[in-house]
Design a protein around this motif. Sequence first.
Motif, PDB file in Angstrom:
ATOM      1  N   ALA A 151       0.850  -1.196   0.000  1.00  0.00           N
ATOM      2  CA  ALA A 151       0.000   0.000   0.000  1.00  0.00           C
ATOM      3  C   ALA A 151       0.882   1.241   0.000  1.00  0.00           C
ATOM      4  O   ALA A 151       1.714   1.409   0.881  1.00  0.00           O
ATOM      5  CB  ALA A 151      -0.915   0.006   1.227  1.00  0.00           C
ATOM      6  N   LYS A 203      -5.439   5.273   1.723  1.00  0.00           N
ATOM      7  CA  LYS A 203      -6.696   4.714   1.194  1.00  0.00           C
ATOM      8  C   LYS A 203      -6.515   3.247   0.805  1.00  0.00           C
ATOM      9  O   LYS A 203      -7.361   2.407   1.114  1.00  0.00           O
ATOM     10  CB  LYS A 203      -7.155   5.544  -0.010  1.00  0.00           C
ATOM     11  CG  LYS A 203      -8.554   5.238  -0.432  1.00  0.00           C
ATOM     12  CD  LYS A 203      -9.524   5.683   0.620  1.00  0.00           C
ATOM     13  CE  LYS A 203     -10.939   5.578   0.122  1.00  0.00           C
ATOM     14  NZ  LYS A 203     -11.902   5.774   1.178  1.00  0.00           N
ATOM     15  N   THR A 204      -5.406   2.946   0.140  1.00  0.00           N
ATOM     16  CA  THR A 204      -5.136   1.558  -0.248  1.00  0.00           C
ATOM     17  C   THR A 204      -4.941   0.696   0.987  1.00  0.00           C
ATOM     18  O   THR A 204      -5.458  -0.421   1.065  1.00  0.00           O
ATOM     19  CB  THR A 204      -3.897   1.487  -1.151  1.00  0.00           C
ATOM     20  OG1 THR A 204      -4.108   2.329  -2.280  1.00  0.00           O
ATOM     21  CG2 THR A 204      -3.638   0.066  -1.633  1.00  0.00           C
ATOM     22  N   ARG A 251      -8.268  -0.175   2.562  1.00  0.00           N
ATOM     23  CA  ARG A 251      -8.985  -1.236   1.844  1.00  0.00           C
ATOM     24  C   ARG A 251      -8.379  -2.613   2.123  1.00  0.00           C
ATOM     25  O   ARG A 251      -9.110  -3.584   2.299  1.00  0.00           O
ATOM     26  CB  ARG A 251      -8.971  -0.963   0.342  1.00  0.00           C
ATOM     27  CG  ARG A 251      -9.979   0.076  -0.056  1.00  0.00           C
ATOM     28  CD  ARG A 251     -10.098   0.175  -1.570  1.00  0.00           C
ATOM     29  NE  ARG A 251     -10.033   1.589  -1.903  1.00  0.00           N
ATOM     30  CZ  ARG A 251      -9.156   2.149  -2.707  1.00  0.00           C
ATOM     31  NH1 ARG A 251      -8.278   1.433  -3.345  1.00  0.00           N
ATOM     32  NH2 ARG A 251      -9.179   3.437  -2.918  1.00  0.00           N
TER      33      ARG A 251
END
Length: 70
Positions: A24, A28-29, A32
């Motif tokens: 990541a 945000k990644t 998730r």
Amino acid sequence: MNEHTAPEQQLKDKMYWLRKFRMAKNDKTLERMVSRAIDEYHNKTQIAAAIYLAECQRERELMLGRYLDS
């Protein structure tokens, strides 16, 4: 090897998850990836704890812009 084929003992290791979460490149990644992992392992306390610890370390790394040693 993905989490579906990894031995349970390996899934309990923070470093296993940290290596995955280092893919990541932004918050945000990471969010998730962690959400997906927790959805799958929420009922396995030791694995969820390893995920949480790895998430915390990766968040610090992203904030500092570098990898932490441990």
